[in-house]
Design a protein around this motif. Structure first.
Motif, short mmCIF file in Angstrom:
data_model
loop_
_atom_site.label_atom_id
_atom_site.label_comp_id
_atom_site.label_asym_id
_atom_site.label_seq_id
_atom_site.Cartn_x
_atom_site.Cartn_y
_atom_site.Cartn_z
N UNK A 33 0.83 -1.20 0.00
CA UNK A 33 0.00 0.00 0.00
C UNK A 33 0.87 1.25 0.00
N UNK A 34 0.28 2.34 -0.48
CA UNK A 34 0.94 3.65 -0.47
C UNK A 34 -0.06 4.68 0.05
N UNK A 35 0.35 5.53 1.02
CA UNK A 35 -0.61 6.42 1.68
C UNK A 35 -1.14 7.54 0.79
N UNK A 36 -2.40 7.89 1.03
CA UNK A 36 -3.07 8.98 0.32
C UNK A 36 -3.85 9.79 1.35
N UNK B 138 -7.21 5.06 -4.18
CA UNK B 138 -7.98 5.68 -3.10
C UNK B 138 -8.63 6.97 -3.59
N UNK B 139 -9.78 7.27 -3.03
CA UNK B 139 -10.48 8.56 -3.18
C UNK B 139 -10.37 9.21 -4.55
N UNK C 289 -4.90 8.92 -7.57
CA UNK C 289 -4.16 9.05 -8.82
C UNK C 289 -3.06 10.08 -8.75
N UNK C 290 -3.35 11.19 -8.09
CA UNK C 290 -2.33 12.24 -7.96
C UNK C 290 -1.17 11.77 -7.08
N UNK C 291 -1.50 11.04 -6.01
CA UNK C 291 -0.45 10.53 -5.13
C UNK C 291 0.42 9.52 -5.85
N UNK C 292 -0.21 8.67 -6.67
CA UNK C 292 0.56 7.68 -7.42
C UNK C 292 1.50 8.37 -8.41
N UNK D 30 -7.91 8.14 -12.82
CA UNK D 30 -6.80 8.05 -11.87
C UNK D 30 -5.44 8.03 -12.53
N UNK D 31 -5.37 7.58 -13.77
CA UNK D 31 -4.09 7.59 -14.48
C UNK D 31 -3.86 8.89 -15.24
N UNK D 32 -4.87 9.76 -15.28
CA UNK D 32 -4.71 11.01 -16.03
C UNK D 32 -3.61 11.92 -15.46
N UNK D 33 -3.39 12.00 -14.13
CA UNK D 33 -2.27 12.82 -13.66
C UNK D 33 -0.91 12.30 -14.13
N UNK D 34 -0.76 10.98 -14.21
CA UNK D 34 0.51 10.40 -14.68
C UNK D 34 0.63 10.56 -16.19
#
Length: 468
Positions: free
Chosen positions: A89-92, A323-324, A332-335, A398-402
């Motif tokens: 997991x990765x925190x958001x 998440x969220x 998505x932004x956190x990823x 969610x992949x749009x920021x990347x």
């Protein structure tokens, strides 16, 4: 002499043409394996079992709620049960919005209840006032400052139905922009005709925004039949409604992106990313939005993972349960922020977040040198009734920021003709998913992910120049 030799060498380099990028290719053996996976996926019910489990055992998963935490634990356990090689997991972190209660009614001579839901991000409050109807967001934006003092603004904009969901853009702008326009005109509260295409008394929720410097006002969406009823009454004369919302922001919350990987056989550090978002709104059980997307990604990765290690694709399949998404693409932004340094290692990405209708089109935004490989993927998808299109629709929210900073992107377009009958409503439940259509989605994502991960060459992921 040294300067002369250097000048000659530089002249030679300038005169030579730049070496062309080698075409990205997909071999015949991979195509044969993709056919086997495709047929296996069509006969497999893993996707159905996953979405059934999520919507039954966890149910609605409002970001920041107790169910959000349970959903994270569910996803970790499900990845492991499906045989993923690595799960983490990765925190958001994000602001936490809570819905507690909501009601509305017409008061006076035509007294009756209205079916409403608070818009995400709305403050609570009790307001009783006259309603002023507007046909569009643009009409409300033209209202003179102070002209709605002591009143409630009502936008009665009907969203149009479309297979590709194109009517949602204008509809969602009414939700996101209407409250601020109402505040500028002096309104005490805001109500809107839901951004939806059904004819049931199910209001559609969704996040709204308030422009900087404005004091937020209670904001809600009416079910479509109730919006029609209110419009008819307004046409007869002055109408007052009483709106009572108990909701609002309550500190911060840290959820998690949950990630599972099927390790590639020869390039394990390079990844193809698929998935969906784990959170949902709280009115239904989040089946089509986006339990189906999570299930499609998990099932596709699982099927690829059942191959003997020597037959797996060269690269790793990474499935993300974000998440969220609903309140601002926080996962998505956190990823994108966390993995920006590894952007070139992301071979290609696609997200399922448009329900569980059959996929009817495939497109990928790639450089010309990868077009041959894209065509091969399309060839393997064609027996599923999927058309190859040159222009893509993006790679999912969610992949749009990347994608915005350079990740190569593909889109598998789902039939969303009835998606906005259910979207963000109490009707978003498991029974609305067709198991055969879901299996077709799993088959498509399995084929796409496998072939993209086994391609000889890349699809163009590279950092984009920073926007000033």
């Amino acid at each position: 002499m040294r300067r002369t030799l250097l000048a000659a060498a530089l002249s030679l380099l300038v005169a030579l043409p730049l070496q062309a990028q080698q075409p990205t290719r997909i071999g015949d053996a991979a195509m044969t394996q993709a056919v086997t996976l495709r047929e296996r996926a069509l006969a497999d019910d893993t996707g159905w079992k996953v979405v059934e489990s999520l919507t039954t055992e966890v149910g609605p998963r409002l970001a920041g709620s107790e169910a959000d935490a349970r959903a994270v634990e569910w996803a970790k356990a499900k990845f492991k049960a499906l045989g993923y090689d690595k799960v983490w997991t990765e925190p958001v972190t994000f602001p936490k919005w809570e819905r507690r209660s909501e009601s509305a009614r017409i008061v006076g001579a035509h007294a009756q209840a209205l079916h409403v839901t608070a818009l995400g991000g709305s403050p609570g409050g009790k307001v009783e006032a006259e309603v002023v109807r507007f046909e569009s967001l643009e009409a409300l934006e033209k209202a003179a400052p102070g002209s709605l003092a002591g009143k409630i603004a009502f936008i009665d904009y009907p969203m149009t139905r479309a297979k590709d969901g194109r009517g949602y853009g204008p509809g969602s702008r009414v939700r996101s922009g209407g409250p601020s326009a109402a505040i500028r005109a002096g309104a005490l509260a805001y109500v809107m005709r839901s951004a939806g295409t059904d004819s049931h008394r199910n209001p559609h929720t969704g996040i709204t925004r308030f422009d900087d410097g404005l004091k937020p006002i209670p904001s809600a969406a009416l079910s479509l039949p109730d919006a029609d009823q209110l419009a008819r009454l307004v046409a007869l004369g002055q109408v007052k409604i009483a709106l009572d919302l108990d909701c609002g922001w309550n500190g911060e919350y840290t959820s998690q992106n949950v990630i599972g990987e099927i390790t590639g056989r020869s390039k394990p550090d390079d990844v193809v990313v698929i998935g969906g978002h784990l959170d949902s709104w709280d009115l239904g059980t989040g089946a089509i939005d986006d339990g189906a997307g999570v299930a499609i990604g998990m099932a596709a990765g699982h099927l690829i993972g059942t191959l003997p290690k020597g037959q797996r694709p060269a690269r790793t399949i990474r499935v993300v349960a974000f998440a969220n998404e609903e309140q601002g693409l926080y996962g998505g932004r956190a990823y994108a922020q966390k993995h920006a340094a590894d952007l070139r290692k992301h071979q290609l990405g696609a997200e399922s977040d448009f329900g569980a209708g059959r996929i009817y089109a495939f497109a990928a935004k790639t450089p010309d040198y990868a077009k041959e490989a894209v065509a091969r993927i399309a060839q393997a998808l064609a027996p599923l009734g999927i058309e190859h299109r040159e222009d893509g629709e993006g790679c999912g929210p969610d992949l749009s920021p990347f994608n915005a900073i350079g990740m190569a992107c593909a889109g598998l377009s789902q039939d969303g003709t009835d998606y906005f009958d259910l979207h963000h409503t109490p009707d978003d439940t498991l029974d609305k998913i067709d198991p055969k259509a879901l299996a077709q989605n799993v088959a498509a994502y399995t084929v796409f992910a496998f072939l993209a991960a086994d391609a000889q060459g890349d699809f163009g992921s590279a950092p984009k120049p920073a926007t000033p």
